[in-house]
Design a protein around this motif. Structure first.
Motif, PDB file in Angstrom:
ATOM      1  N   ALA A  52      31.114  32.733  28.429  1.00 41.03           N
ATOM      2  CA  ALA A  52      31.627  33.259  26.145  1.00 41.03           C
ATOM      3  C   ALA A  52      32.044  31.453  26.956  1.00 41.03           C
ATOM      4  CB  ALA A  52      33.155  33.622  25.788  1.00 41.03           C
ATOM      5  N   GLY A  53      32.498  30.544  27.968  1.00 43.31           N
ATOM      6  CA  GLY A  53      32.193  29.354  27.847  1.00 43.31           C
ATOM      7  C   GLY A  53      33.324  29.245  29.272  1.00 43.31           C
ATOM      8  N   SER A  54      34.340  30.026  28.630  1.00 43.82           N
ATOM      9  CA  SER A  54      35.633  30.057  29.915  1.00 43.82           C
ATOM     10  C   SER A  54      35.130  30.256  31.028  1.00 43.82           C
ATOM     11  CB  SER A  54      37.020  30.726  29.042  1.00 43.82           C
ATOM     12  OG  SER A  54      38.406  30.746  29.886  1.00 43.82           O
ATOM     13  N   LYS A  55      35.997  29.847  32.133  1.00 43.93           N
ATOM     14  CA  LYS A  55      36.325  30.133  33.213  1.00 43.93           C
ATOM     15  C   LYS A  55      37.613  30.763  33.945  1.00 43.93           C
ATOM     16  CE  LYS A  55      31.793  29.026  33.964  1.00 43.93           C
ATOM     17  NZ  LYS A  55      31.077  30.214  33.530  1.00 43.93           N
ATOM     18  N   SER A  56      38.185  30.898  33.372  1.00 42.67           N
ATOM     19  CA  SER A  56      39.910  31.663  33.478  1.00 42.67           C
ATOM     20  C   SER A  56      39.978  32.674  33.553  1.00 42.67           C
ATOM     21  CB  SER A  56      40.578  31.381  32.470  1.00 42.67           C
ATOM     22  OG  SER A  56      40.134  31.398  30.895  1.00 42.67           O
ATOM     23  N   CYS A  57      38.605  33.910  33.539  1.00 43.69           N
ATOM     24  CA  CYS A  57      39.409  35.644  33.381  1.00 43.69           C
ATOM     25  C   CYS A  57      38.464  35.519  35.322  1.00 43.69           C
ATOM     26  CB  CYS A  57      38.204  36.566  32.980  1.00 43.69           C
ATOM     27  SG  CYS A  57      38.607  38.009  32.318  1.00 43.69           S
ATOM     28  N   ILE A  58      39.650  35.857  35.776  1.00 40.59           N
ATOM     29  CA  ILE A  58      39.301  36.192  37.109  1.00 40.59           C
ATOM     30  C   ILE A  58      38.647  37.154  37.922  1.00 40.59           C
ATOM     31  CG2 ILE A  58      39.866  36.100  39.488  1.00 40.59           C
ATOM     32  CD1 ILE A  58      41.777  33.591  36.990  1.00 40.59           C
ATOM     33  N   ALA A  59      37.916  38.426  38.487  1.00 40.22           N
ATOM     34  CA  ALA A  59      38.452  39.503  39.037  1.00 40.22           C
ATOM     35  C   ALA A  59      38.671  39.783  39.899  1.00 40.22           C
ATOM     36  CB  ALA A  59      36.834  39.990  39.594  1.00 40.22           C
ATOM     37  N   PHE A  60      39.579  40.520  40.314  1.00 38.93           N
ATOM     38  CA  PHE A  60      40.442  41.437  40.827  1.00 38.93           C
ATOM     39  C   PHE A  60      40.051  42.410  41.052  1.00 38.93           C
ATOM     40  CE2 PHE A  60      44.212  40.776  43.493  1.00 38.93           C
ATOM     41  CZ  PHE A  60      44.533  39.890  43.645  1.00 38.93           C
ATOM     42  N   ALA A  61      39.388  43.109  41.937  1.00 39.11           N
ATOM     43  CA  ALA A  61      39.262  44.184  42.236  1.00 39.11           C
ATOM     44  C   ALA A  61      40.213  45.096  42.825  1.00 39.11           C
ATOM     45  CB  ALA A  61      37.655  44.475  42.740  1.00 39.11           C
ATOM     46  N   GLY A  62      40.362  46.412  43.243  1.00 34.50           N
ATOM     47  CA  GLY A  62      41.552  47.109  43.474  1.00 34.50           C
ATOM     48  C   GLY A  62      41.294  48.342  43.025  1.00 34.50           C
ATOM     49  N   ASP A  63      42.905  48.853  43.929  1.00 27.26           N
ATOM     50  CA  ASP A  63      43.747  50.127  43.131  1.00 27.26           C
ATOM     51  C   ASP A  63      44.487  50.251  43.145  1.00 27.26           C
ATOM     52  OD1 ASP A  63      44.328  52.569  42.760  1.00 27.26           O
ATOM     53  OD2 ASP A  63      43.910  53.472  44.605  1.00 27.26           O
ATOM     54  N   SER A  64      44.600  50.314  40.995  1.00 28.47           N
ATOM     55  CA  SER A  64      46.399  49.808  41.210  1.00 28.47           C
ATOM     56  C   SER A  64      47.346  50.888  41.292  1.00 28.47           C
ATOM     57  CB  SER A  64      46.004  49.625  39.664  1.00 28.47           C
ATOM     58  OG  SER A  64      45.402  50.739  38.700  1.00 28.47           O
ATOM     59  N   SER A  65      46.315  52.283  41.921  1.00 31.23           N
ATOM     60  CA  SER A  65      47.488  52.542  41.950  1.00 31.23           C
ATOM     61  C   SER A  65      48.544  52.802  43.613  1.00 31.23           C
ATOM     62  CB  SER A  65      47.479  54.434  41.792  1.00 31.23           C
ATOM     63  OG  SER A  65      46.687  54.893  43.009  1.00 31.23           O
ATOM     64  N   ASN A  66      47.819  51.291  44.468  1.00 33.19           N
ATOM     65  CA  ASN A  66      48.172  51.251  45.591  1.00 33.19           C
ATOM     66  C   ASN A  66      49.595  50.591  45.624  1.00 33.19           C
ATOM     67  OD1 ASN A  66      48.019  49.667  48.026  1.00 33.19           O
ATOM     68  ND2 ASN A  66      46.975  51.597  48.907  1.00 33.19           N
ATOM     69  N   ILE A  67      50.209  51.131  46.312  1.00 30.23           N
ATOM     70  CA  ILE A  67      51.486  50.015  46.459  1.00 30.23           C
ATOM     71  C   ILE A  67      51.038  48.668  46.537  1.00 30.23           C
ATOM     72  CG2 ILE A  67      54.185  49.584  46.277  1.00 30.23           C
ATOM     73  CD1 ILE A  67      54.743  52.598  46.027  1.00 30.23           C
ATOM     74  N   ASN A  68      50.398  48.701  47.835  1.00 27.58           N
ATOM     75  CA  ASN A  68      50.361  46.739  48.411  1.00 27.58           C
ATOM     76  C   ASN A  68      49.249  46.328  47.632  1.00 27.58           C
ATOM     77  OD1 ASN A  68      51.837  47.992  50.957  1.00 27.58           O
ATOM     78  ND2 ASN A  68      50.377  48.545  51.925  1.00 27.58           N
ATOM     79  N   PHE A  69      48.807  47.060  46.964  1.00 28.38           N
ATOM     80  CA  PHE A  69      47.465  46.175  46.363  1.00 28.38           C
ATOM     81  C   PHE A  69      48.029  46.063  44.799  1.00 28.38           C
ATOM     82  CE2 PHE A  69      45.049  46.076  42.780  1.00 28.38           C
ATOM     83  CZ  PHE A  69      43.891  45.128  43.135  1.00 28.38           C
ATOM     84  N   ILE A  70      49.078  46.055  44.532  1.00 23.14           N
ATOM     85  CA  ILE A  70      49.971  45.723  43.414  1.00 23.14           C
ATOM     86  C   ILE A  70      50.689  44.489  43.845  1.00 23.14           C
ATOM     87  CG2 ILE A  70      51.472  46.228  41.662  1.00 23.14           C
ATOM     88  CD1 ILE A  70      50.860  49.725  42.384  1.00 23.14           C
ATOM     89  N   ASN A  71      51.515  44.338  44.806  1.00 26.70           N
ATOM     90  CA  ASN A  71      52.241  43.704  45.128  1.00 26.70           C
ATOM     91  C   ASN A  71      51.651  42.412  45.474  1.00 26.70           C
ATOM     92  OD1 ASN A  71      54.540  45.023  44.712  1.00 26.70           O
ATOM     93  ND2 ASN A  71      54.582  45.877  47.186  1.00 26.70           N
ATOM     94  N   HIS A  72      50.292  42.675  45.990  1.00 27.05           N
ATOM     95  CA  HIS A  72      49.289  41.221  46.646  1.00 27.05           C
ATOM     96  C   HIS A  72      48.621  41.011  45.453  1.00 27.05           C
ATOM     97  CE1 HIS A  72      45.988  39.130  47.775  1.00 27.05           C
ATOM     98  NE2 HIS A  72      45.056  39.361  47.513  1.00 27.05           N
ATOM     99  N   MET A  73      48.200  41.600  44.340  1.00 26.44           N
ATOM    100  CA  MET A  73      48.095  41.094  42.568  1.00 26.44           C
ATOM    101  C   MET A  73      49.061  39.880  42.023  1.00 26.44           C
ATOM    102  SD  MET A  73      45.843  43.544  39.646  1.00 26.44           S
ATOM    103  CE  MET A  73      47.290  44.792  40.107  1.00 26.44           C
ATOM    104  N   VAL A  74      50.049  40.835  42.689  1.00 25.40           N
ATOM    105  CA  VAL A  74      50.852  39.947  41.602  1.00 25.40           C
ATOM    106  C   VAL A  74      51.388  38.683  42.112  1.00 25.40           C
ATOM    107  CG1 VAL A  74      53.646  39.980  40.498  1.00 25.40           C
ATOM    108  CG2 VAL A  74      52.729  42.041  40.332  1.00 25.40           C
ATOM    109  N   ASP A  75      51.571  38.997  43.458  1.00 24.60           N
ATOM    110  CA  ASP A  75      51.677  37.790  44.890  1.00 24.60           C
ATOM    111  C   ASP A  75      51.325  36.547  43.838  1.00 24.60           C
ATOM    112  OD1 ASP A  75      53.850  39.046  45.100  1.00 24.60           O
ATOM    113  OD2 ASP A  75      53.257  39.391  47.655  1.00 24.60           O
ATOM    114  N   THR A  76      49.556  37.144  43.930  1.00 19.15           N
ATOM    115  CA  THR A  76      48.759  36.186  43.810  1.00 19.15           C
ATOM    116  C   THR A  76      48.630  35.269  42.685  1.00 19.15           C
ATOM    117  OG1 THR A  76      46.876  37.817  45.642  1.00 19.15           O
ATOM    118  CG2 THR A  76      46.030  36.083  43.177  1.00 19.15           C
TER     119      THR A  76
END
Length: 256
Positions: A52-76
Motif C-alpha cells: 500500500a506504500g509503506s515499508k514499515s511492516c516487518i515480517a518476524f516469523a517464529g513460535d510465539s509460545s517459545n520463550i527464547n523466541f519471545i525474548n529475541h523478538m522484543v530485543d530486536t
C-alpha cells in the motif's frame, strides 16, 4: 496518523484479526513487527501491507509460545527502533475436543500457546516498557467463549477466561510504569479459517442480534482504540465484540 513512529509487535498476524490489526496500525503510521509461526504466511502478509506504500511492516516469523523466541523478538524491536510502544498478544490455537476424552497433549499445547505465549510476551515487553518515560500499551486477545460456554471448547475457553484475569492482575504490576493492559473478546468473526466452515456466516448471522458475525475490521478498530493514547486511562478491562450474541446466547446449530 495517531500511531506515527510508534513501534508495535503483533503475534499471530499472518491472517485474520492479527493481520488486520497490523494493517490498520501501519496505515496510522506505526512500525509493526508482524509475527506468525508460518514464515511464508508472515512474509506474504507483510508484503501485502507494505504494497500500500509503506515499508514499515516487518515480517518476524517464529513460535510465539517459545520463550527464547519471545525474548529475541522484543530485543530486536528495542535494538532496531530503540522503543516498544504496543504489544498485541493475538496468537492462539483452538483444539476442539470432548471433555471426557480430551488428551493431555492437546491440553498442554493450548495452554502453552494461549497462556504461556501471552504471559511471557507481556513479561518481556513490560520489562522494556517500564524503562520508557511513556510506558506502553499491552493487549490480549481473549474470546467470547471466556464468558459463555460452548461445547467441546472447555480447554480453549478456560485459557481465554484466564487471559482476562491476567489483564486485571497486571494492573497492580504495571500501572506505576504507565503501562496499561486490556483484553478484547471477539465473538464469531469472519476470517480465512472460519469461512471454510460450512454455513458459518449464515448460522451466525441468524443468531447474532446485529444480524451478522463480526468482520476482522470490527475487532481491529477496538484494538487500535485500546492501544491508543485516547485509552491510556483504561486498564484491566475486557471488551466483548460479538454483535450482542452473548447477551442472548442462542447456540449455533450445525457448526462449531
Amino acid at each position: 496518523m495517531k500511531f506515527k513512529d510508534k513501534v508495535a509487535i503483533v503475534t499471530g498476524a499472518g491472517q485474520g484479526i492479527g493481520f488486520e490489526v497490523c494493517r490498520q496500525l501501519v496505515a496510522e503510521g506505526a512500525i509493526v513487527l508482524l509475527n506468525d509461526v508460518d514464515a511464508d504466511l508472515a512474509n506474504a502478509a507483510a508484503q501485502k501491507i507494505n504494497s500500500a506504500g509503506s515499508k514499515s511492516c516487518i515480517a518476524f516469523a517464529g513460535d510465539s509460545s517459545n520463550i527464547n523466541f519471545i525474548n529475541h523478538m522484543v530485543d530486536t524491536a528495542i535494538a532496531d527502533y530503540q522503543r516498544l510502544d504496543i504489544v498485541v498478544a493475538n496468537a492462539g490455537i483452538t483444539l476442539y475436543g470432548d471433555f471426557f476424552t480430551y488428551s493431555p497433549e492437546s491440553f498442554y499445547k493450548v495452554l502453552q500457546v494461549n497462556l504461556g505465549g501471552t504471559f511471557f510476551l507481556a513479561q518481556a515487553a513490560a520489562n522494556k516498557m517500564k524503562l520508557q518515560a511513556n510506558g506502553g500499551s499491552i493487549l490480549f486477545t481473549s474470546s467470547v467463549v471466556g464468558h459463555q460456554a460452548l461445547k467441546d471448547l472447555a480447554c480453549y475457553a478456560m485459557t481465554k477466561a484466564a487471559l482476562e484475569m491476567l489483564a486485571k492482575n497486571l494492573v497492580i504490576e504495571l500501572s506505576q510504569y504507565k503501562i496499561n493492559v486490556n483484553t478484547v473478546a471477539p465473538g464469531a468473526t469472519l476470517t480465512e479459517r472460519t469461512m471454510l466452515e460450512a454455513d458459518y456466516e449464515r448460522v451466525w448471522s441468524e443468531i447474532t442480534p446485529m444480524g451478522r458475525p463480526s468482520y476482522v475490521s470490527d475487532i481491529a478498530h477496538a484494538v487500535l482504540f485500546l492501544v491508543s493514547e485516547e485509552a491510556r486511562q483504561i486498564t484491566g478491562q475486557s471488551l466483548v465484540i460479538d454483535g450482542g450474541w452473548s447477551a442472548i446466547s442462542t447456540l449455533p446449530v450445525g457448526i462449531k
